[in-house]
Every structure is written in structure tokens, then in C-alpha cells.
Design a protein around this motif. Structure first.
Motif, PDB file in Angstrom:
ATOM      1  N   TYR A   1     -14.255   3.090   0.591  1.00  8.06           N
ATOM      2  CA  TYR A   1     -13.203   2.540   1.465  1.00  8.06           C
ATOM      3  C   TYR A   1     -13.772   2.229   2.858  1.00  8.06           C
ATOM      4  O   TYR A   1     -13.476   1.176   3.442  1.00  8.06           O
TER       5      TYR A   1
ATOM      6  N   LEU B   1       0.809  -1.222   0.000  1.00  6.96           N
ATOM      7  CA  LEU B   1       0.000   0.000   0.000  1.00  6.96           C
ATOM      8  C   LEU B   1       0.844   1.275   0.000  1.00  6.96           C
ATOM      9  O   LEU B   1       0.294   2.375  -0.083  1.00  6.96           O
TER      10      LEU B   1
ATOM     11  N   CYS C   1      -3.082  -6.930  10.116  1.00  6.02           N
ATOM     12  CA  CYS C   1      -2.990  -5.856   9.118  1.00  6.02           C
ATOM     13  C   CYS C   1      -3.852  -4.638   9.426  1.00  6.02           C
ATOM     14  O   CYS C   1      -4.052  -3.771   8.561  1.00  6.02           O
TER      15      CYS C   1
ATOM     16  N   PHE D   1      -4.268  -0.528   7.294  1.00  6.65           N
ATOM     17  CA  PHE D   1      -5.480   0.013   6.673  1.00  6.65           C
ATOM     18  C   PHE D   1      -6.055   1.200   7.441  1.00  6.65           C
ATOM     19  O   PHE D   1      -6.618   2.109   6.833  1.00  6.65           O
TER      20      PHE D   1
ATOM     21  N   SER E   1      -8.225  -4.857   0.103  1.00  4.32           N
ATOM     22  CA  SER E   1      -8.829  -5.473   1.296  1.00  4.32           C
ATOM     23  C   SER E   1      -9.721  -6.663   0.959  1.00  4.32           C
ATOM     24  O   SER E   1     -10.205  -7.365   1.845  1.00  4.32           O
TER      25      SER E   1
ATOM     26  N   MET F   1     -13.978  -1.178   5.100  1.00  8.45           N
ATOM     27  CA  MET F   1     -13.419  -1.264   6.450  1.00  8.45           C
ATOM     28  C   MET F   1     -14.455  -1.757   7.461  1.00  8.45           C
ATOM     29  O   MET F   1     -14.105  -2.468   8.414  1.00  8.45           O
TER      30      MET F   1
ATOM     31  N   ALA G   1      -6.962   0.802  -2.734  1.00  5.56           N
ATOM     32  CA  ALA G   1      -6.834   0.338  -1.339  1.00  5.56           C
ATOM     33  C   ALA G   1      -8.045  -0.514  -0.955  1.00  5.56           C
ATOM     34  O   ALA G   1      -7.913  -1.535  -0.258  1.00  5.56           O
ATOM     35  N   SER G   2      -9.219  -0.094  -1.419  1.00  2.00           N
ATOM     36  CA  SER G   2     -10.441  -0.859  -1.133  1.00  2.00           C
ATOM     37  C   SER G   2     -10.326  -2.267  -1.708  1.00  2.00           C
ATOM     38  O   SER G   2     -10.657  -3.258  -1.042  1.00  2.00           O
TER      39      SER G   2
END
Length: 962
Positions: free
Chosen positions: A708, A622, A677, A681, A663, A712, A659-660
Motif C-alpha cells: 500500500y 473504500l 482524493c 487514502f 489507487s 502511495m 485499497a492498493s
């Protein structure tokens, strides 16, 4: 005629003139004598050189014939008859030299007269028309056009007719059979043979007429020595042969007794064979070959249909005769199916498919049938190969047509697999093992087709329980041999995009092979990672392999641990953000990068490393996002050029999307917490929240942040909660309707995940969010702005969905914790939603929310004041809403809302008992001025079960509103 209005008919007329012409057209159509004026104008010759006026006149007459002629007087009939006779004279003598579209319209007008007048009012119709043929070729042409127009009105099966029209058409055909078809057939023969040299186009037109009419007249009028002799002669005439082919096709396609049909076809085929018709030269014209192919298709399909009928009737002797006749036609089918012209080949695919279906019914196959199947399979394989003319760089219409044609061939391939699985597998194995070892000295098209055959074998012989490498041992053994050869031959180095793409598609389809033989994984990984895949010069290959790599890794993630760090190292440069600063010189597009990040995330999560190592790898993965994000935001704020602003905004949004997607590797078996992790995030989330303050392209960036955060909520535990107030605080500063609406699903997601654990957090969040929603909804907007109105409607619906989620997941303490005035405001908003809003979905939600609140607070132990609220507000709402004129009891969504209001009342009765019924009977319902017997009936129904009451409830309001 109104000369000024007629000027609006020309192609150069302005809009005003055209409007006047249209008004005049409507005026003439509605005027009793408008059609007569137009008929007289057409035949007078006044406008003999103006096609637009002539067409205009014919359209007015056509309208009269379609709508009013049937009920016309004797005088009107005489005028129409005279008009038709005049038309035949004008068009027959050729003096007018009318264009085809005028002559076709004349033919249509005459056919409309015919279907009304024949056989009763004008029994000599055909005699009169046949008399005009002596005038000359123009009269013959018009006669044939009229016959084609009559076919459209009376016979054409593609036109749907009502019962009255069907009866009329049957009557007309019966009368024609009795009185005229012999004369018509005689006229056709004279025209065909009389004009074949001087006017071949008329002979072609006549052949089309014969083809149309043969479906319902006596076959012997056409299938006789002189007709057939003429047809065979036409086949040797380049100008006539295509029409002759079509005509023969229609003759053999005629519905008949199966034995007679077989004899007819056999006699035709014998004559056609003797003339060598089915063995045309290699350089023959494509259009003619397509017609011949269509004819062969018709012969085959007709024989199969005859065979099926004979099987049903248990006529074994004739069944065998017809089957033998069919088998003799297979070489013709294979010859045309294998033609290099795809249009010629495609015309006979129906025969091929029907033949395979027939063979499934006669298994076991004879040696000759098995030979036919093998010949068909090799022909299909040959035709699936890309043509030399295929343009791989710029795929256009021709290429699209070939790919569509390839799909048709694949259907035949799949059907052959069902017929003889072992033959198909053995053939594919033979082709593959013969070609792959020598791919370097073989044309890339031949290489591509063998890899493609391996690929489609997986569909043709389906996987057993989703597993290609279990079940059928022949298939398993063959696939394993082919897959080893595919990898070991290094055919992926061939280089052509078509071969490469097919290679990658195939290794991904058969990824389970690598579970059996994992030693081949490194070779395939390298193919993805080097210039064969991600670094290929073709953007198409790079893009497709990005997606396929994701599938490959997901299917084999348990075998990837030893290659993980090497893979991450090799894709490091592909993880760099594609920004305006680097001029978008990236190998992969934004969408392609999504797959790369997701795949890398899957690899890290699935690895056997301890949590500390996974955290380190994930942070490194990331890092390109974390390191560049704030710099990109700053440049977005500082940029004045609008195009560059948008470019930076898209880049920031894409960074959050990447980034989304990373995950996505986490699951309920391997959570973010278990993998250690969380920090990687949450640190990103802190950075991303800064994007909520953006003064430009706010909506685009908010989408990225919300996306995002949704991820999460799925991946994190309560670690997400501290970040939600920060997000909400930024959102509520200057909220836009759509942003607010889009934020609500995130809150709902939090409630669904954490349920009552979220109560302390929601207590402080609830009223600021609700107040902002109220404020945005009540802000005036332009009444003409439909988009703004729809957004407000969606926000209202989203608000009710928010409250519905709270009560559905029993987070009632959040509502109880609100100050009395605030709770009253919320409850009254629900009343307004149930009664005032013209949105059935929102109304249904409001009643549903009340029902759940009643179940918890409606008894004697409920919260203070709620019982009074039920009597003063909820019960009235259950009546006022359905009684509104805008509440449409015939609408499906509204009926659902009505059902919820019924259940609401039922819940109040369940909680409060008989006191509710007494209140309704003696106090509330009489105020609505309802008849006493209807009140009594309603209260009685309230004592029944929920289902019975819901059914009665609709009947009650139907009566009350009538």
C-alpha cells in the motif's frame, strides 16, 4: 555367478539386496571376463525361468559390446559370434518362451555385434541369420526384431551420431545395398505373405521393417506389382490394414526425384481409389481412419514437396502435372479433415496448412482452387464446434485435447485469412447473420461457434494501428454489422457458460466499436452486472467477467460518466470484504475483487465530477475496508485457533491489497491531488499502519502495508512522508531479516521520487536504519540454515542498493550530515563489501558507490578526511579484492565488479592527477611484491582512456594472480 547378489534383482528385494546386486553389476562390467561369464550363464539355460537374471546378463554383455568389443581379440570375436548363434537358436526354437522385453534386448545385443563386425569381421552375418528363418515363426520374429534394432543403430534420424558413427553407418548401408538388400526384400515378401493368415502379428512386424528400410533402399524392391498387390490385399484385412497403411505411407514419403515421386503416388492412389480405400464407411473404426488420414496427409505433403522442387528447377510442364495431381487429392483431405473423430481430422491438418501455403504462391486462384478454399474454411468452422460429449462442468484431459486441437484449427483459419481475406470475412459474416437472429431455437454449440468466429476474426485479420474499426473497409463494415447483431440479438441471454464467456471476450476485444456507437454500452454494462456476469451461477464466468469488465471500462472510461453512480450502486454488495465471519459466502474470490475495486477506482477517477464529489465517491468505495479493518485486526489478535488466525491475517492483507488496487485509477494526467482524493487514502494509511504492530503473521501483514505504501509513494506527493517514520519505527522494534530487506525498496522509491527534497527526512531515518541492518546481519545464526544465510546475503545486497540509490540521486547531504564516526562506519562497510564479500553483485555496487563519492568528494574541495580515506582504503580495496583467490576472473558478474574497480581507480586519477600514479608506483604497489615492469606497465595504462584501462586492468590481474 554370485547367487546372493542375484537375489537382489527381483521386484521383492529389499534395498540392501538391491545395492549388492548393483555392486555386482558394476563389478562384472569392470571385470575383464565378466561379460563372458554372463554370456555363458544366459546360454546355459541355468536361469531359463528367471527373467531378471537373464536381463541382467544381457546388460553386462551390452556394456562390453558398446565400450570394448571393437578393440577385442580374435578369440573374443569368436566367443561373441558363437554367443549370437546360440542366441538365435535359443530364441528361434521357441523353447524358452522369453518375454518381449528379453527378446528386444537380445535383438539389441545382436545389432551391437552387427555394427562392429559387418561387413569386415562377419561378412556372412545376414546369410547366417536368414538361415535361421526355416526354424519357424519365433525365429522369424527374432529376425524382424534384429532388423528393427539395426535400423535404430544405423538409420534412425532422430538419434544424433558423431562423425565416426555416421561414416560407419554409411559404410554398412553401402555394403548391405551391394550384398544383401535383394535377399532381405525377398525374405520380407515371403514373410508377409507366408504368415498373413497364421501369424498376422508377424506380417504386421514385417510391414514395419519394410517401412523403416524403404527410406534408403532401391524403391523398386518394394514398389513393384507383387508387393503392391499384397499391400492392397492387406488393406482389406482388419488385422493387417493399419500396418499396411503405415507401410504405404513410408513408401510414398521416401525421398525421390519429384517426377518419379508424382508417378509413384499417382499409381498408388489409382489402385487405392479403385478399391474404395479413401471412401470408408461412416461406422469405420477410428484407429484405422487415423492411419488412412495420416496416409492422405503423407500423399498431400509429398506432392507439395515435389511441386516445390519442380518450381525451383523451372520444369513448367511437370510442375503443372504435379499441381493437378495435388488438386485431385483435396477432396480426400476435406473428407478426413471433416471427420467427427478429432484424431482422424488432426492427422491431416499438415496437408491443409501446406496446401494454403502453396496457394499463396499461385495467386490469383482458379475457380476450383477458390472452391477448395471455401470448402476448407467451412470444414474448419464445422470442426471448431464443441462436441456433444464436451463436459463444461468438469473439464478433463479430453476437453484439454479438444481445446488444443481447436488452436491447430485456428492456425489454419488465420492462414486462410492471409490467403483470401474477403472470403474469410464474408463467410464469417454469413454464418453470424444466419445464426444470431435465431439463437433461441439453435443449439448452444452453434451459437458459441459464431461468436467465437467473430472473436478470432480479430486475430486472423489484424487491427490497423491497433484499431479494428479502421483500415480494411470490408472488415470494418462486417464487424460493425456483426457487433450490432451481437448486442441487439440479446444472445448474452442464451445462458450457457461457453456462449456467455465468448460474448464477454468478444465485446472486450472490440471495445472500440462502442466508441463509434456508444448507445450500445448500457446493454453490455448490464450483462456484466447481472446474472449473466458477476452474479452468474458459474464461478468461472464470475471470475472471468471481473477481469474483462476491468478491460472494458478502461477502454471506454471517457464514455462511462453517465453510468458511474448506477454502476457503483449495483456493485456495492460485491465490494464487501470476504471474511471468516461471513463464511466466505461471497460471489467473488479475493482475486476477482481486486479487479472490481480497481475498475471502480478507474471509473471514479475518469469521471467528470468535481474533486469534492470524487472524494465522496472514493470514500464510499473504500468504506467496506475502512469500516471493517480495525475490527478484523482485533479478531486476529484475540483468536487462538491457528487456522482462524491465518484466515483473519489473509483477510487483513487482502483488504490492504484491495485499497492498493483501487489507487491504480490515478495517473500522471489525473493525480490523486487533482481528484481531491488524498484524504480518502491517507485515512486508510493511518489505519493500515496499526497492522505493523501485529504479534502474529507479522510477515503477511507487513507485505500488505508495504504494498500500500509503495502505491502511495506513486500517487501522493510529500503527504506520504510523515507516515514513513511511523512505519520504520514499528519495523525496527523487532526486525526480521526479510522484513528489513523488503522495506529497503520503499525507502529507495522515496529517494527516487523526492531526491534532495527528502534530505531532512532521511537525516533522522538514516542511522537508525543502518544500525538495525548491521545488527541483524551480525546476529549469529545456525551455519546449516541455508535460508537464513541467503536472507542475510540479500539484506547486505539491499543495504548497498540503499546507499547506491542515495549517491545515484545525489542525496549526498544525508551522508555529510552524519556524525564522523557514523560516516566512517558506513564507508568501512562499503570497503568490507568490496573486498570481503563473496558476492560479485554487492562488490560491483560498492565500487560503483565509491566512484560516485570520489566524483563529488575526491578533489581538494571534498569533505574533510575523504582524501586520506581514498589512499588508505579505496585504493587498497581496488587491488585486494581482485587478488583474492575467491575473485573468479572467468565469471561474468565478477568481471563486471572488476570493471567498476577499474573505473574507481580512474576516477581517483581524474580527481588527484599525477600524485596518485606516483603514490602507486613508488609506495603502494611495491608493497604487493609485484615485478617492477608490471608496476610500470600498470601506471602507464592508468594514463590512458577509461576503456583502454578497463581492458588492460583484467590482463594485469590475470598476470598478477598467475
Amino acid at each position: 555367478m554370485d547367487e546372493l547378489a542375484l537375489q537382489g534383482l527381483g521386484p521383492n528385494a529389499d534395498n540392501g539386496s538391491r545395492d549388492r546386486a548393483m555392486q555386482y553389476f558394476e563389478q562384472l562390467k569392470s571385470c575383464e571376463n565378466g561379460w563372458k561369464l554372463c554370456a555363458q550363464t544366459f546360454t546355459s539355460g541355468t536361469y531359463h525361468s528367471n527373467d531378471h537374471v537373464k536381463f541382467f546378463c544381457l546388460q553386462v554383455v551390452e556394456n562390453y559390446l558398446k565400450k570394448n568389443y571393437r578393440l577385442g581379440s580374435k578369440d573374443d570375436h569368436d566367443i561373441v559370434k558363437s554367443f549370437v548363434v546360440a542366441l538365435l537358436q535359443i530364441e528361434g526354437n521357441g523353447a524358452s518362451q522369453n518375454k518381449n522385453f528379453i527378446r528386444n534386448k537380445v535383438a539389441q545385443v545382436v545389432s551391437l555385434v552387427y555394427i562392429v563386425d559387418y561387413p569386415h569381421r562377419w561378412p556372412t552375418f545376414f546369410t547366417d541369420i536368414l538361415d535361421t528363418l526355416r526354424i519357424g515363426p519365433m525365429a522369424v520374429d527374432m529376425y524382424l526384431r534384429i532388423l528393427l534394432a539395426i535400423d535404430s543403430e544405423v538409420v534412425d534420424r532422430e538419434i544424433i551420431h558423431n562423425q565416426e558413427e555416421t561414416q560407419r553407418n554409411t559404410l554398412i548401408k553401402d555394403a548391405m545395398r551391394d550384398q544383401y538388400v535383394v535377399q532381405l526384400a525377398e525374405s520380407w515378401f515371403m514373410i508377409m505373405t507366408g504368415y498373413e493368415t497364421s501369424h498376422p502379428e508377424i506380417t504386421c512386424q514385417c510391414l514395419e521393417v519394410v517401412g523403416k528400410y524403404v527410406s534408403w533402399i532401391d524403391i523398386n524392391l518394394v514398389a513393384n506389382d507383387r508387393f503392391v498387390t499384397a499391400l492392397l490385399r492387406f488393406l482389406s484385412n482388419n488385422l493387417l490394414r493399419e500396418s499396411a497403411c503405415d507401410c504405404i505411407y513410408e513408401i510414398i514419403s521416401k525421398g525421390m526425384d519429384p517426377v518419379a515421386k508424382t508417378k509413384l503416388i499417382e499409381s498408388f492412389v489409382s489402385l487405392l481409389e479403385s478399391q474404395g480405400v479413401f471412401n470408408p464407411s461412416e461406422d469405420e473404426e477410428g484407429d484405422y481412419l487415423s492411419k488412412l488420414s495420416k496416409l492422405v496427409n503423407g500423399i498431400g505433403v509429398s506432392l507439395i514437396l515435389a511441386w516445390q522442387k519442380l518450381v525451383k528447377s523451372n520444369d513448367q510442364e511437370n510442375t503443372q502435372i504435379t499441381l493437378q495431381a495435388l488438386e485431385h487429392k483435396i477432396p480426400f483431405m476435406l473428407r478426413f479433415l471433416g471427420d467427427e473423430d478429432d484424431d482422424v481430422s488432426g492427422a491431416v491438418t499438415g496437408f491443409a496448412q501446406e496446401y494454403i501455403a502453396l496457394l499463396k504462391q499461385v495467386v490469383p486462384l482458379t475457380p476450383s482452387q477458390r472452391e477448395n478454399v471455401e470448402g476448407l474454411l467451412y470444414t474448419i468452422i464445422s470442426k471448431m464446434k464443441f462436441d456433444e460429449s464436451y463436459n463444461f462442468e468438469q473439464e478433463g484431459e479430453d476437453e484439454a485435447m479438444f481445446l488444443e486441437y481447436r488452436k491447430q484449427l485456428k492456425v489454419i483459419f488465420n492462414n486462410l485469412a492471409l490467403l483470401d481475406t474477403d472470403l474469410l470475412i464474408g463467410t464469417v459474416l454469413n454464418v453470424v447473420t444466419r445464426t444470431l437472429p435465431v439463437w433461441e431455437s439453435t443449439d448452444f454449440r452453434d451459437v458459441e461457434i459464431v461468436v467465437y468466429l467473430m472473436y478470432i476474426l480479430g486475430e486472423a485479420v489484424p487491427a490497423s494501428h491497433g484499431q479494428h474499426f479502421s483500415g480494411n473497409p470490408t472488415k470494418v463494415s462486417a464487424l460493425q454489422e456483426m457487433m450490432r447483431l451481437l448486442i441487439k440479438s440479446h444472445v448474452s441471454c442464451q445462458g450457457h457458460t461457453s456462449v456467455l464467456l465468448q460474448f464477454f471476450e468478444t465485446v472486450v476485444r472490440y471495445d472500440k466499436f462502442f466508441q463509434c456507437e456508444p448507445e450500445h454500452i448500457p446493454e453490455v454494462l448490464m450483462a456484466f452486472l447481472d446474472e449473466r456476469g458477476f452474479r452468474n451461477r458459474s464461478a468461472k464466468v464470475r471470475s472471468r467477467t471481473s477481469y474483462l469488465f476491468s478491460r472494458f471500462v478502461k477502454g471506454l472510461k471517457q464514455h462511462m460518466n453517465s453510468y458511474l453512480e448506477d454502476v457503483l450502486k449495483r456493485i456495492q454488495d460485491l465490494l464487501a470484504l470476504n471474511t471468516p465471519d461471513n463464511g466466505y459466502q461471497h460471489l467473488l474470490s479475493d482475486d476477482d475483487q481486486l479487479f472490481i475495486y480497481e475498475t471502480a477506482g478507474v471509473l471514479v477517477v475518469a469521471s467528470d465530477f468535481p474533486p469534492e464529489k470524487k472524494q465522496e465517491l472514493m470514500k464510499n468505495l473504500l468504506a467496506p475496508i475502512a469500516n471493517k479493518f480495525e475490527g478484523l485486526l482485533t479478531k486476529l489478535y484475540q483468536e487462538n485457533d491457528e487456522d482462524k488466525q491465518l484466515a483473519y491475517a489473509k483477510c487483513v492483507n487482502n483488504a490492504m491489497a484491495l485499497a492498493s488496487r483501487t489507487s491504480k485509477g490515478f495517473s500522471s494526467q489525473q493525480t490523486m491531488k487533482q481528484c481531491g482524493c488524498i484524504e480518502a487514502f491517507t485515512e486508510l494509511l493511518k489505519i493500515f499502519l496499526h497492522a505493523l504492530n501485529t504479534p502474529v503473521h507479522r510477515q503477511l501483514l507487513h507485505v500488505g502495508v508495504r504494498q500500500y505504501m509503495h502505491r502511495m509513494v506513486v500517487c501522493l506527493g510529500e503527504e506520504i512522508l510523515p507516515f514513513v517514520p511511523i512505519a520504520l519505527e514499528n519495523l525496527l522494534k523487532q526486525p526480521e531479516t526479510k522484513e528489513l530487506y523488503d522495506f529497503i525498496p520503499l525507502i529507495n522509491q522515496l529517494i527516487m521520487k523526492f531526491k534532495t527534497d527528502i534530505t531532512p527526512f532521511l537525516n533522522s531515518l538514516f542511522m537508525p536504519l543502518v544500525s538495525t541492518i548491521f545488527q541483524v546481519i551480525s546476529t549469529p545464526s545456525d551455519e546449516r540454515d541455508q535460508i537464513a544465510a541467503n536472507e542475510k546475503k540479500m539484506l547486505e545486497r539491499g543495504y548497498f542498493q540503499f546507499l547506491s540509490t542515495i549517491v545515484s540521486y545525489q542525496v549526498f547531504d544525508v551522508l555529510k550530515a552524519q556524525a564522523g564516526q557514523n560516516l566512517d562506519q558506513v564507508l568501512m562497510s562499503l570497503i568490507q563489501g568490496a573486498v570481503e564479500l563473496q558476492d560479485p553483485q554487492s562488490q560491483k555496487m560498492c565500487f560503483n558507490i565509491f566512484r560516485k563519492l570520489i566524483e563529488v568528494w575526491g578533489g581538494n574541495d571534498g569533505i574533510l578526511g575523504f582524501a586520506d580515506f581514498m589512499y588508505n582504503n579505496i585504493i587498497p580495496a581496488c587491488f585486494l579484492a581482485p587478488l583474492k583467490p575467491t575473485f573468479d576472473l572467468t565469471d561474468g558478474q565478477t568481471t563486471l565488479a572488476l570493471g567498476e574497480s577499474a573505473l574507481c581507480l580512474k576516477s581517483i586519477v581524474d580527481k588527484r592527477g599525477e600524485e596518485v600514479i606516483i603514490y602507486l608506483q613508488s609506495d603502494y604497489l611495491p608493497k604487493l611484491n609485484l615485478p617492477p615492469e608490471l608496476i610500470q606497465e600498470f601506471c602507464q595504462a592508468l594514463r590512458t582512456d577509461s576503456k583502454t584501462f578497463r581492458n588492460y586492468h583484467k590482463i594485469f590481474f590475470t598476470k598478477a594472480k598467475s
